[in-house]
Scaffold this motif. Sequence first.
Motif, PDB file in Angstrom:
ATOM      1  N   GLU A  46      -2.578  -9.029 -10.714  1.00  0.00           N
ATOM      2  CA  GLU A  46      -2.840  -9.606  -9.394  1.00  0.00           C
ATOM      3  C   GLU A  46      -3.490 -10.221  -8.159  1.00  0.00           C
ATOM      4  O   GLU A  46      -4.611 -10.000  -7.869  1.00  0.00           O
ATOM      5  CB  GLU A  46      -1.464  -8.454  -8.774  1.00  0.00           C
ATOM      6  N   ILE A  47      -3.104 -10.990  -6.535  1.00  0.00           N
ATOM      7  CA  ILE A  47      -4.046 -11.119  -6.336  1.00  0.00           C
ATOM      8  C   ILE A  47      -3.478 -10.425  -4.566  1.00  0.00           C
ATOM      9  O   ILE A  47      -2.298 -10.326  -4.743  1.00  0.00           O
ATOM     10  CB  ILE A  47      -3.539 -12.596  -6.004  1.00  0.00           C
ATOM     11  N   SER A  48      -4.339  -9.778  -3.620  1.00  0.00           N
ATOM     12  CA  SER A  48      -3.607  -9.174  -2.657  1.00  0.00           C
ATOM     13  C   SER A  48      -3.892 -10.449  -1.514  1.00  0.00           C
ATOM     14  O   SER A  48      -3.879 -11.800  -2.155  1.00  0.00           O
ATOM     15  CB  SER A  48      -5.511  -8.775  -1.782  1.00  0.00           C
ATOM     16  N   LEU A  49      -3.112  -9.753  -1.103  1.00  0.00           N
ATOM     17  CA  LEU A  49      -2.370 -11.150   0.317  1.00  0.00           C
ATOM     18  C   LEU A  49      -3.082 -11.267   0.967  1.00  0.00           C
ATOM     19  O   LEU A  49      -3.330 -13.023   1.684  1.00  0.00           O
ATOM     20  CB  LEU A  49      -0.877 -10.156   0.852  1.00  0.00           C
ATOM     21  N   ALA A  50      -4.138 -10.619   1.389  1.00  0.00           N
ATOM     22  CA  ALA A  50      -6.139 -11.029   2.557  1.00  0.00           C
ATOM     23  C   ALA A  50      -6.359 -12.120   1.413  1.00  0.00           C
ATOM     24  O   ALA A  50      -6.457 -12.947   2.058  1.00  0.00           O
ATOM     25  CB  ALA A  50      -6.630  -9.629   2.497  1.00  0.00           C
ATOM     26  N   GLU A  51      -5.938 -11.966  -0.067  1.00  0.00           N
ATOM     27  CA  GLU A  51      -6.953 -12.706  -0.316  1.00  0.00           C
ATOM     28  C   GLU A  51      -6.399 -14.394  -0.602  1.00  0.00           C
ATOM     29  O   GLU A  51      -7.397 -15.845   0.018  1.00  0.00           O
ATOM     30  CB  GLU A  51      -7.099 -12.336  -2.245  1.00  0.00           C
ATOM     31  N   ILE A  52      -5.382 -14.597  -0.608  1.00  0.00           N
ATOM     32  CA  ILE A  52      -4.094 -15.812  -0.519  1.00  0.00           C
ATOM     33  C   ILE A  52      -4.016 -16.522   0.476  1.00  0.00           C
ATOM     34  O   ILE A  52      -4.912 -17.244   1.306  1.00  0.00           O
ATOM     35  CB  ILE A  52      -2.873 -15.628  -0.664  1.00  0.00           C
ATOM     36  N   THR A  53      -4.567 -15.431   2.241  1.00  0.00           N
ATOM     37  CA  THR A  53      -4.567 -15.094   2.747  1.00  0.00           C
ATOM     38  C   THR A  53      -6.135 -16.663   3.808  1.00  0.00           C
ATOM     39  O   THR A  53      -6.121 -17.071   4.182  1.00  0.00           O
ATOM     40  CB  THR A  53      -4.208 -14.322   4.591  1.00  0.00           C
ATOM     41  N   ARG A  54      -6.946 -15.744   3.385  1.00  0.00           N
ATOM     42  CA  ARG A  54      -7.939 -16.280   2.954  1.00  0.00           C
ATOM     43  C   ARG A  54      -8.679 -17.739   2.731  1.00  0.00           C
ATOM     44  O   ARG A  54      -9.017 -18.542   3.410  1.00  0.00           O
ATOM     45  CB  ARG A  54      -9.120 -15.353   2.327  1.00  0.00           C
ATOM     46  N   VAL A  55      -7.936 -18.073   1.404  1.00  0.00           N
ATOM     47  CA  VAL A  55      -8.008 -19.544   0.972  1.00  0.00           C
ATOM     48  C   VAL A  55      -6.998 -20.560   2.139  1.00  0.00           C
ATOM     49  O   VAL A  55      -7.942 -21.333   2.222  1.00  0.00           O
ATOM     50  CB  VAL A  55      -7.834 -19.096  -0.159  1.00  0.00           C
ATOM     51  N   GLU A 318       0.189 -17.096 -23.479  1.00  0.00           N
ATOM     52  CA  GLU A 318      -0.199 -16.934 -22.507  1.00  0.00           C
ATOM     53  C   GLU A 318      -1.146 -17.270 -21.698  1.00  0.00           C
ATOM     54  O   GLU A 318      -1.763 -17.132 -22.280  1.00  0.00           O
ATOM     55  CB  GLU A 318       0.484 -15.695 -21.903  1.00  0.00           C
ATOM     56  N   SER A 319      -0.784 -17.640 -20.366  1.00  0.00           N
ATOM     57  CA  SER A 319      -2.033 -17.739 -18.620  1.00  0.00           C
ATOM     58  C   SER A 319      -0.920 -17.597 -17.973  1.00  0.00           C
ATOM     59  O   SER A 319       0.347 -17.983 -17.408  1.00  0.00           O
ATOM     60  CB  SER A 319      -2.012 -19.917 -19.011  1.00  0.00           C
ATOM     61  N   LYS A 320      -1.803 -17.625 -16.111  1.00  0.00           N
ATOM     62  CA  LYS A 320      -1.626 -17.527 -15.597  1.00  0.00           C
ATOM     63  C   LYS A 320      -1.969 -17.587 -14.039  1.00  0.00           C
ATOM     64  O   LYS A 320      -3.197 -17.244 -13.785  1.00  0.00           O
ATOM     65  CB  LYS A 320      -1.350 -15.751 -14.988  1.00  0.00           C
ATOM     66  N   PRO A 321      -1.970 -18.674 -14.229  1.00  0.00           N
ATOM     67  CA  PRO A 321      -3.000 -19.623 -13.094  1.00  0.00           C
ATOM     68  C   PRO A 321      -1.907 -19.624 -11.525  1.00  0.00           C
ATOM     69  O   PRO A 321      -0.638 -20.005 -11.570  1.00  0.00           O
ATOM     70  CB  PRO A 321      -2.499 -21.598 -13.538  1.00  0.00           C
ATOM     71  N   MET A 322      -2.734 -19.766 -10.520  1.00  0.00           N
ATOM     72  CA  MET A 322      -2.643 -19.627  -9.056  1.00  0.00           C
ATOM     73  C   MET A 322      -2.815 -20.772  -8.376  1.00  0.00           C
ATOM     74  O   MET A 322      -3.906 -19.915  -8.030  1.00  0.00           O
ATOM     75  CB  MET A 322      -2.209 -17.952  -9.062  1.00  0.00           C
ATOM     76  N   PRO A 323      -2.091 -21.556  -8.151  1.00  0.00           N
ATOM     77  CA  PRO A 323      -3.464 -22.085  -7.498  1.00  0.00           C
ATOM     78  C   PRO A 323      -2.843 -22.000  -5.725  1.00  0.00           C
ATOM     79  O   PRO A 323      -1.737 -21.572  -5.075  1.00  0.00           O
ATOM     80  CB  PRO A 323      -2.340 -23.735  -7.354  1.00  0.00           C
ATOM     81  N   LEU A 324      -3.808 -22.068  -5.308  1.00  0.00           N
ATOM     82  CA  LEU A 324      -3.824 -21.654  -3.609  1.00  0.00           C
ATOM     83  C   LEU A 324      -4.611 -22.683  -2.829  1.00  0.00           C
ATOM     84  O   LEU A 324      -5.858 -23.419  -2.821  1.00  0.00           O
ATOM     85  CB  LEU A 324      -4.852 -20.461  -3.491  1.00  0.00           C
ATOM     86  N   ILE A 325      -3.616 -22.822  -1.457  1.00  0.00           N
ATOM     87  CA  ILE A 325      -4.570 -24.237  -0.825  1.00  0.00           C
ATOM     88  C   ILE A 325      -3.888 -23.705   0.628  1.00  0.00           C
ATOM     89  O   ILE A 325      -2.730 -23.760   0.353  1.00  0.00           O
ATOM     90  CB  ILE A 325      -3.788 -25.506  -1.261  1.00  0.00           C
ATOM     91  N   ALA A 326      -4.957 -24.606   1.531  1.00  0.00           N
ATOM     92  CA  ALA A 326      -4.398 -23.640   3.652  1.00  0.00           C
ATOM     93  C   ALA A 326      -4.055 -25.232   3.586  1.00  0.00           C
ATOM     94  O   ALA A 326      -4.329 -26.452   3.478  1.00  0.00           O
ATOM     95  CB  ALA A 326      -5.889 -24.218   3.853  1.00  0.00           C
ATOM     96  N   PRO A 327      -2.108 -25.482   3.863  1.00  0.00           N
ATOM     97  CA  PRO A 327      -1.726 -26.086   4.117  1.00  0.00           C
ATOM     98  C   PRO A 327      -1.829 -27.288   5.193  1.00  0.00           C
ATOM     99  O   PRO A 327      -0.860 -28.377   5.083  1.00  0.00           O
ATOM    100  CB  PRO A 327       0.455 -25.352   4.362  1.00  0.00           C
ATOM    101  N   SER A 328      -2.706 -26.506   6.342  1.00  0.00           N
ATOM    102  CA  SER A 328      -3.394 -27.146   7.294  1.00  0.00           C
ATOM    103  C   SER A 328      -4.539 -28.639   7.324  1.00  0.00           C
ATOM    104  O   SER A 328      -4.862 -29.126   7.857  1.00  0.00           O
ATOM    105  CB  SER A 328      -2.996 -26.556   8.586  1.00  0.00           C
TER     106      SER A 328
END
Length: 385
Positions: A46-55, A318-328
């Motif tokens: 899992e990824i915490s919401l705080a980590e997603i928000t950070r990125v 199996e693989s569990k990728p999660m791309p994260l990026i700042a929309p602005s």
Amino acid sequence: MTLLEFLRSLIATTGNVARLTELRTPVESVIFDHVFTNRISRATDEISLAEITRVTKARPVISRGGHAIPLDVKNAATTRIEPLSIRLSDFLTGAQLNSLRHLYGMGGENAEALVTAEIDRIVMDLMRTTELTRNALCAQALKGKIDFMMDSNGMTERYVIDFGTTQSLSLATLLDDESATLVTLMNALRKMKKKITDAGYAGTPVILAGPNAWSTIANLVMATRSEGRMGAAIDGAVISFMGYKIYLADETYNDKDVSGRDIVKDAIDTNSLCMVIPSLAELDYCAIDDLQGALQATPFFSKPVQIEDPSGIKIISESKPMPLIAPSSICWATVTASEGERSSLTIVNNITVNTADQSEGQDVGTQSTDTQADAGTQAAAKSTK
């Protein structure tokens, strides 16, 4: 060692995955190769919401099959998001295993090499499909929203992660317009970059161009005389201009529409440019939910499972990728409505007559016009000389 023992030792080992990764040619992806270069393995699933928000610098709306997870800023550190797995399988029937048994015989180096070649083909097909799915998620993330097909107990639902709205620029003059010059392109890129920096993001951007957008820019460069190109150069599928790298992004991916029919989507809209700062993008690989895989974070894992009815071996990956990026930190612009074919630009008396480009910041008397060099224009230029 029996054939089944050899298959288990061959498929379900990290060393085999590493060997195949070195052996095979990976799926080409401009987005994965040039944007999501920051790749992180996470020990948890899992990824915490705080980590997603950070990125991402945003609080995303995340849902599975339409069931949204409520977001609370104060509890961001304890709110956990589990990315969905890319879980695929292939099946070796009893008849196929009999053929492999004949190849394997009593074992030995040559026999193992023959069986390994057959198994490698199956596992590499699973790796390829996993990479294509990962690349599709990365492409969708650039638009600020992942919205991808998801299989849930045989039902197709949508896997949705909404990071927020990306930046956009509307051009007064498209690049395939007869009045457009390289100055028009320069100002468009400058304005896209300003939108990103005004949002508080810094870094060196890359530009991804859909097929029509790229060909329009390439035609614009080639139609401009070398002395007026401002250093623009074309090298394969990359255009260098004013310190920017503009990459041709003509890849596609498969998805399903609302009725469940298979459709093909462009990773980058054919008429658009996407400016993005790679240092602000991140691709996380979370721990897979598999005991044989030691519950570890890995880009890819495979294992054999013996099936009784019908008799055979299922190879599961199996693989569990999660791309994260700042929309602005992303800016999109529609820059053309065609492939942008045009005739050469010409200089008339060293004086520009293009008022549209003057309003965009073109210096009168120093830039070339984009008026097509017809016979009358050439005659006028010669007479003044």
